[in-house]
Design a protein around this motif. Structure first.
Motif, PDB file in Angstrom:
ATOM      1  N   THR A  17       1.231  -1.525  -0.251  1.00 40.80           N
ATOM      2  CA  THR A  17      -0.153  -0.422  -0.037  1.00 40.80           C
ATOM      3  C   THR A  17       1.265   1.267   0.002  1.00 40.80           C
ATOM      4  O   THR A  17       2.171   1.086   0.519  1.00 40.80           O
ATOM      5  CB  THR A  17      -1.109  -0.064   1.435  1.00 40.80           C
ATOM      6  N   PHE A  18       0.348   2.065  -0.533  1.00 43.46           N
ATOM      7  CA  PHE A  18       1.198   3.752  -0.650  1.00 43.46           C
ATOM      8  C   PHE A  18       0.379   4.522  -0.621  1.00 43.46           C
ATOM      9  O   PHE A  18       0.384   5.761   0.392  1.00 43.46           O
ATOM     10  CB  PHE A  18       1.929   3.788  -1.859  1.00 43.46           C
ATOM     11  N   ALA A  19      -1.254   4.855  -0.498  1.00 42.24           N
ATOM     12  CA  ALA A  19      -1.578   6.069  -0.414  1.00 42.24           C
ATOM     13  C   ALA A  19      -1.995   6.539   1.030  1.00 42.24           C
ATOM     14  O   ALA A  19      -2.016   7.292   1.694  1.00 42.24           O
ATOM     15  CB  ALA A  19      -3.322   5.459  -1.510  1.00 42.24           C
ATOM     16  N   THR A  20      -2.722   5.209   1.752  1.00 44.09           N
ATOM     17  CA  THR A  20      -3.021   5.350   2.826  1.00 44.09           C
ATOM     18  C   THR A  20      -1.374   5.930   3.723  1.00 44.09           C
ATOM     19  O   THR A  20      -1.639   6.748   5.202  1.00 44.09           O
ATOM     20  CB  THR A  20      -3.181   4.568   3.615  1.00 44.09           C
ATOM     21  N   LYS A  21      -0.502   5.838   3.427  1.00 41.65           N
ATOM     22  CA  LYS A  21       0.890   6.732   4.368  1.00 41.65           C
ATOM     23  C   LYS A  21       1.214   7.884   3.887  1.00 41.65           C
ATOM     24  O   LYS A  21       2.201   8.173   3.809  1.00 41.65           O
ATOM     25  CB  LYS A  21       1.708   5.668   3.716  1.00 41.65           C
ATOM     26  N   GLN A  22       0.454   8.555   2.088  1.00 39.21           N
ATOM     27  CA  GLN A  22       0.748   9.774   1.867  1.00 39.21           C
ATOM     28  C   GLN A  22       0.354  11.053   2.913  1.00 39.21           C
ATOM     29  O   GLN A  22      -0.513  10.981   4.090  1.00 39.21           O
ATOM     30  CB  GLN A  22      -0.143   9.789   0.263  1.00 39.21           C
ATOM     31  N   ALA A  23       1.923  12.120   2.732  1.00 35.23           N
ATOM     32  CA  ALA A  23       1.004  13.123   4.125  1.00 35.23           C
ATOM     33  C   ALA A  23       0.062  13.342   3.277  1.00 35.23           C
ATOM     34  O   ALA A  23      -0.613  13.861   2.666  1.00 35.23           O
ATOM     35  CB  ALA A  23       1.680  14.116   3.855  1.00 35.23           C
TER      36      ALA A  23
END
Length: 356
Positions: free
Chosen positions: A269-275
Motif C-alpha cells: 500500500t502507498f496511499a494511506t501513508k501519503q502526507a
C-alpha cells in the motif's frame, strides 16, 4: 494519464482462459459480431481473477474464481457475487452493471460472470500520472472515501432485497466460527496465537449491532475515482466477500487495510501513508462525526478484522504453497498470518487501533 485500471496484454502463466470456447459462448449470449475476441488481464487483486474482453468496439469484464479455489471452503461463489450486484445496482450506481452469469463449466472450466466496464483512476501501489497527491488532495480523497462508505451503509437492505444475501442475526459469532474453520483448513504451522485471539473474541461479542451492507474489502485499490482530477468516486469494485450484517465490521475491515507510516505492509500500500492522508484514528473519527455516532467496542471489531485478515492472507499463500498459482505476490505472504494474529492480540491488550 495512467488510469491504473488498465488491463495488460500478458496474462499470468497458468491463468489463461479457453478463448475459442468463450468467444463462441459470448457471441451467442450477446448476439455479438463475429469479430475476434481479445482477452487481457487486470493485474490487480489477489483473489478472484478479472479479465477485459474486447468484441470489436465492445468491452466487457469477466470475473472467475482463482485456480485451486475448490480447495477453499465456502469461497469464490460467483453466482452469489453476481446476485449481490444484481440487487445492488438498481439502488447504487457505483457498481458495474452485472450482465450475465454462466454456471456451465464446459465453457472455461468454472462458473463466471461478465459485467460492464467502468473507467477511472484506482490508487494501487503507485501514484497516478498527471495528478499531484498533495496533502490537500489526499485529504479530499479520504473524505470522499468515507462519505461513500457511509452511503453504502445507509442503503435500505430490506427495500432493496439485499437482506436475502445475509443473516444479520448471529452475524458476529458466525464471523469468528467461519474464520476459524477456514484457517484450520489452510494452517501450516503453530496455531496457538490464532486460538488465543479467537478465545478472546468469543468472550467479547457485542450485544448490539447496526445492520446494513458490508463490502468486506473496502480499501483504496477497490475504489475508482473519476478521471477529472479524482474529484468524485465512480465505482466500487471487488464484491466477492460482500454480505449483509454489522456495518461496523465493514468499517473495521477498512481500518484493517489502512496502513500507517512505519507499519507492516503485506499488500504494498502507498496511499494511506501519503502526507495528508487520514490515519486510522482520523478515519474512525471522520466516520463517527459524519454519522453522528460513537462506536463502542471498536477494539473488538478491529481485533476481529485482524483475525479475518490473518485467515485471508493464509488462504492466498496456501494457493501458492500448493502450486495452484505461480503468482509471486502470493508467495510473498508467507508468515503474514502470524503478523495479523499478533496485531490482533496487541489490540486487545492495549485497546488502541492507531499509533497516532
Amino acid at each position: 494519464m495512467s488510469t491504473l485500471d488498465e488491463a495488460r496484454s500478458e496474462i499470468r502463466a497458468g491463468e489463461e482462459l479457453n478463448q475459442a470456447a468463450l468467444q463462441t459462448y459470448l457471441q451467442t449470449v450477446f448476439n455479438a459480431p463475429q469479430d475476434a475476441l481479445t482477452i487481457l488481464q487486470f493485474p490487480g487483486g489477489h483473489s478472484n481473477l478479472t479479465y477485459l474482453l474486447n468484441f470489436g468496439n465492445r468491452e466487457l469484464v469477466l470475473r472467475r474464481p482463482p485456480f485451486g479455489a475448490e480447495e477453499l471452503k465456502n469461497a469464490h461463489n460467483m453466482g452469489r457475487e453476481f446476485q449481490y450486484l444484481s440487487l445492488l445496482h438498481p439502488v447504487y450506481d457505483k457498481v458495474p452493471q452485472p450482465l450475465h452469469y454462466c454456471d456451465d463449466k464446459q465453457v472455461i472450466g468454472t462458473p463466471f460472470y461478465v459485467m460492464e466496464r467502468k473507467k477511472g483512476i484506482v490508487l494501487r501501489n503507485h501514484p497516478p500520472e498527471g495528478i499531484a497527491l498533495t496533502p490537500t488532495k489526499m485529504r479530499q480523497l479520504c473524505e470522499l472515501f468515507v462519505d461513500n462508505l457511509i452511503d453504502l451503509h445507509q442503503i435500505d437492505v430490506y427495500a432493496s432485497g439485499l437482506i436475502q444475501m445475509g443473516k444479520p442475526e448471529g452475524f458476529l459469532a458466525r464471523q469468528i466460527k467461519g474464520a476459524t474453520e477456514r484457517y484450520q483448513h489452510v494452517a501450516l504451522g503453530d496455531v496457538s496465537e490464532a486460538q488465543q485471539l479467537a478465545d478472546w473474541l468469543w468472550a467479547h461479542i457485542p450485544s448490539e449491532s447496526k445492520i446494513g451492507i458490508i463490502h468486506n474489502d473496502y480499501k483504496f485499490d477497490n475504489i475508482m475515482y473519476s478521471a477529472d482530477q479524482m474529484n468524485s468516486i465512480v465505482a466500487v469494485l471487488d464484491w466477492e466477500m460482500a454480505t449483509v450484517g454489522d456495518v461496523y465490521c465493514d468499517l473495521a475491515a477498512t481500518l484493517g487495510y489502512w496502513v500507517e507510516k512505519g507499519e507492516y505492509d503485506a499488500l504494498n500500500t502507498f496511499a494511506t501513508k501519503q502526507a495528508g492522508s487520514f490515519n486510522r484514528r482520523e478515519l474512525l473519527e471522520c466516520y463517527e462525526e459524519k454519522t453522528k455516532s460513537k462506536i463502542t467496542h471498536i477494539p473488538f471489531y478491529y481485533a476481529l478484522t485482524c483475525y479475518r485478515n490473518a485467515v485471508i492472507v493464509q488462504q492466498l499463500y496456501y494457493r501458492f504453497h500448493k502450486g495452484y498459482t505461480q503468482d509471486q505476490r502470493l508467495g510473498g505472504l508467507k508468515g503474514w498470518d502470524k503478523i495479523f494474529f499478533q496485531l490482533g492480540l496487541q489490540t486487545i491488550q492495549t485497546g488502541k487501533i492507531s499509533n497516532f
